[in-house]
Design an enzyme around this catalytic site. Structure first.
Site, PDB file in Angstrom:
ATOM      1  N   GLU B  96       0.812  -1.233   0.000  1.00  0.00           N
ATOM      2  CA  GLU B  96       0.000   0.000   0.000  1.00  0.00           C
ATOM      3  C   GLU B  96       0.835   1.268   0.000  1.00  0.00           C
ATOM      4  OE1 GLU B  96      -0.954  -2.673   1.460  1.00  0.00           O
ATOM      5  OE2 GLU B  96      -3.046  -2.955   0.940  1.00  0.00           O
ATOM      6  N   HIS B 165     -10.163  -5.508  10.854  1.00  0.00           N
ATOM      7  CA  HIS B 165     -10.784  -5.346   9.541  1.00  0.00           C
ATOM      8  C   HIS B 165     -12.126  -4.637   9.607  1.00  0.00           C
ATOM      9  CE1 HIS B 165      -7.769  -8.407   8.693  1.00  0.00           C
ATOM     10  NE2 HIS B 165      -7.934  -8.175   7.403  1.00  0.00           N
TER      11      HIS B 165
END
Lengths: 400, 367
Positions: B96, B165
């Protein structure tokens, strides 16, 4: 360095650097006949055959190197004084000692090639054609600065010359630079991006992430590690298990260059640019042995000042080391000796040039930004949203 | 991915996906939605929005993990690689920080990247580039370097995915000047806001919701047009009311609408505001509504402290204090990392009954 008003005469001196018109005002040679000079040290290479040590240059180029580096040197020294006089605030990271990297690179590329660097960006800005007046104004937070006083020392930009800053977060410029290269490839521009970072940033994970993607996608990126051997106060042997930064790209070819030799820098950058633009024999086939367009150039350089103005620079290295480098490897002296050896100019003429440069480096009075500038350029399109000052009932603005 | 449809069906009490759709459209026609016989899932809405913007502007490209060959982790980018080729749709390695920085650099040079985060939890690995390289550049360069990039992906809780998450990032990103933060609810929101985001010259954080991807909403002819766009910075009044204002965004809009139905049965008329834009926040619409109803219940899925609700409460107390007839109410996610067990997860997230209870409190109808 005392502040004084700019005289109307001296405004003509605040032109972009390295223009032939400036040199024509002198009586010194503007000869462009090629002269070949050998770099003082050979190139060390990784996964590639190094370029030749014989560099083509000319009297005009050597003189422009001398003058431009002298200008950069004086600018940084003046910034030191201004900082101590509290006219420059916050952070101020000086580049003196490293001028050859900025100058040599400019000699090898065009303004369509992009450059992105760290916070040690004053001289890079000048090299891209930025003006002395804009640089000092920005350092002193004036509205005539290159970022209208909103950026400061670490955030100089010059988009029309493909200079994308000026970045405060160590290592952030590595993926950003690969992104610029991505855009150049996407838009089929036949141009290259030089992404500069230091030995401190060389250990950053995001650098390897960006390198991986750039190699995978064949991006025309050249990563330039300006190894001045100290990441702030930490010497390279204390921060990197492998200080052979030109090899750290693994599958990416690398070159180690004497960063104090402007001609060696020029040769290496020229070589790297050609390599990055070449249509490799395997092209975009992602075979293990495919041609890798990128390169890492490790510039072996040195900074005379500390990391920034709050660092004396002598607690982690000896003064003997600093003066030693200055005596033996100073980039300006090297070019001076070359010029004299090739009979391009005399010692006195060069000294006069330096004196002129000293005078140029002068600060002008210019206004501080209007308070309304607090709220400008947050967005390109603000849609009439509101922004607020510390007391939102006292200070608020509608963003256009 | 089809597990998502099953999950939302389970929420409705064991209905199949298609019967859920029928129930929804029956409920929906009673509301003030755009009338139209067509329906569209949020997934298709997002896909068509990206497709149309890529078609209209060659500078727009898509980048992210699994967006190409895999057709998108949640199938939002399905078909785009086939249609536009590998020069417009890029599968990235799982890095990322690297690919976000590359996207921002490409935007510096004038391209228009649409960067997907598989969920916004992973955006934390790239947050320096979102904030320091993207949000602040236009300001630091005094307008020289603008960053026309969109960061999009699912945000907030899904179902049973645990603490790492499930976080909602609306409050974090919306606190940063220089960013725009959008959160669609319906298919129309998804289309209009994503198209506006891609066209916008500034960096936009586009917060989707995984559980909404499979939900179908009616969609007007106007919204299906390729030039359709919704304004950034404007909230939508999903349901008009006069007794209490309920503000929220994303999935919670659906919950607030259900709560409004329940409140109507008890004689409380709730006005439901779908924020759509977290930054810029439409304070004008929120305050106008509170000045009408005199009561505020603000709802979000994210952590309560320093949240979007906190900002709305502060704004209303500052701007409309004398209009308030009751203390402001906040319904937010529980102040705990998201647990896994289903019953605990339910306790950690706002439910319809929480919104109803808070509205009644604001109306002095319960203890």
């Amino acid at each position: 360095m005392a502040l004084s008003r700019l005289s109307s005469r001296s405004t003509t001196l605040l032109q972009p650097l390295a223009t032939t018109s400036l040199l024509r005002r002198r009586h010194i040679s503007t000869d462009t006949t090629p002269i070949t000079v050998e770099t003082s040290l050979p190139f060390t290479s990784h996964l590639i055959s190094p370029p030749s040590r014989a560099v083509e240059t000319s009297s005009q180029e050597l003189l422009s190197f001398f003058r431009d580096m002298a200008l950069m040197r004086r600018m940084e020294i003046a910034a030191d004084s201004l900082y101590k006089a509290k006219l420059i605030r916050g952070f101020c990271h000086l580049y003196d000692g490293q001028e050859a990297v900025a100058i040599g690179m400019e000699a090898a590329i065009t303004k369509r090639d992009a450059i992105i660097t760290s916070y040690r960006d004053h001289c890079t800005f000048l090299g891209r054609g930025g003006g002395l007046f804009e640089a000092f104004s920005e350092l002193m937070g004036r509205t005539t600065g290159c970022s209208k006083g909103k950026g400061g020392s670490m955030h100089f930009y010059k988009k029309d010359a493909s200079f994308y800053g000026g970045h405060g977060i160590v290592g952030a410029q590595a993926p950003l630079g690969c992104g610029l290269a991505f855009a150049q490839k996407y838009s089929k521009e036949e141009a290259v991006t030089f992404t500069l970072y230091g030995d401190g940033a060389a250990n950053q994970g995001q650098l390897f992430e960006a390198l991986n993607i750039a190699a995978l996608w064949d991006l025309p990126a050249v990563l330039v590690c300006e190894n001045n051997h100290y990441g702030m106060g930490t010497a390279e042997w204390r921060s990197a298990k492998s200080p052979a930064y030109f090899k750290r790209g693994d599958y990416v070819p690398g070159l180690k260059v004497d960063g104090m030799d402007a001609l060696a820098v020029k040769q290496a950058c020229k070589f790297a640019k050609e390599h990055a633009l070449k249509n490799g024999p395997i092209g975009s086939n992602h075979h293990a042995f495919a041609f890798v367009f990128e390169q890492i150039l490790e510039m072996d350089t040195y900074r005379y000042h500390g990391h920034s103005m709050s660092d004396p620079g002598s607690t982690y290295r000896t003064r003997d080391e600093i003066s030693g480098v200055r005596q033996v490897r100073d980039p300006i002296d090297r070019v001076r000796k070359l010029i004299i050896a090739h009979d391009i100019a005399t010692e006195k003429e060069l000294k006069d040039m330096e004196k002129e440069v000293r005078k140029e480096v002068d600060a002008a009075e210019s206004p501080i930004p209007e308070p309304s500038e607090l709220f400008s350029n947050i967005y390109v399109k603000g849609f009439g949203a509101e922004s607020f000052g510390a007391d939102r009932k006292e200070l608020r603005a509608t963003l256009p | 991915m089809w597990g998502i449809l099953r999950r939302s069906a389970v929420d409705g009490g064991g209905f199949s996906a298609s019967s859920l759709r029928r129930t929804r459209s029956a409920l929906v026609s009673a509301r003030s939605y755009a009338s139209g016989s067509k329906e569209m899932t949020v997934r298709d809405a997002l896909n068509s929005a990206i497709d149309e913007e890529m078609s209209a502007d060659p500078k727009v490209f898509v980048m992210g993990e699994e967006v190409g060959q895999y057709q998108g982790a949640y199938k939002i980018t399905k078909g785009l690689l086939e249609k536009y080729g590998p020069e417009r749709v890029y599968d990235t390695p799982i890095t990322e920080a690297g690919f976000t920085g590359i996207g921002v650099g490409a935007a510096y040079a004038g391209l228009k990247p649409v960067v997907e985060f598989m969920t916004f939890n992973f955006s934390m690995q790239a947050i320096d580039h979102i904030i320091n390289s993207a949000a602040k550049s236009n300001y630091m360069s005094a307008g020289q370097i603008n960053v026309p990039i969109v960061f999009r992906g699912p945000n907030g809780a899904a179902a049973g995915v645990g603490a790492q998450h499930s976080q909602c990032y609306a409050a974090w990103y919306a606190s940063v000047p220089g960013l725009k933060v959008l959160a669609p609810y319906s298919a129309e929101d998804a289309r209009g806001l994503l198209k506006a985001a891609i066209r916008d010259p500034d960096p936009v954080v586009f917060l989707e919701n995984e559980l909404l991807y499979g939900e179908s909403f009616p969609i007007s002819e106007e919204a299906l047009d390729s030039s359709f766009c919704l304004p950034i910075g404007k909230a939508k009044i999903e349901r008009e009311g006069k007794d209490v204002t309920i503000t929220t965004f994303s999935k919670m809009v659906g919950f607030a609408l259900k709560a409004a139905e329940k409140l109507a049965e008890e004689g409380i008329s709730a006005e439901v505001i779908n924020l759509r834009s977290i930054r810029p926040l439409d304070r004008a619409t929120i305050n106008a509504s509170v000045r009408k109803t005199s009561r505020l219940v603000t709802v979000e899925e994210g952590f309560p402290q320093h949240g979007v609700c906190a900002e709305i409460c502060a704004s209303v107390v500052e701007e409309s204090f004398s209009y308030l007839d009751a203390p402001v109410e906040r319904i937010a996610g529980a102040d705990v990392p998201m647990p896994y067990a289903a019953n605990l997860e339910r306790l950690a997230l706002p439910q319809v009954e929480d919104i109803v209870r808070a509205a009644k409190r604001a109306c002095y109808r319960s203890k």
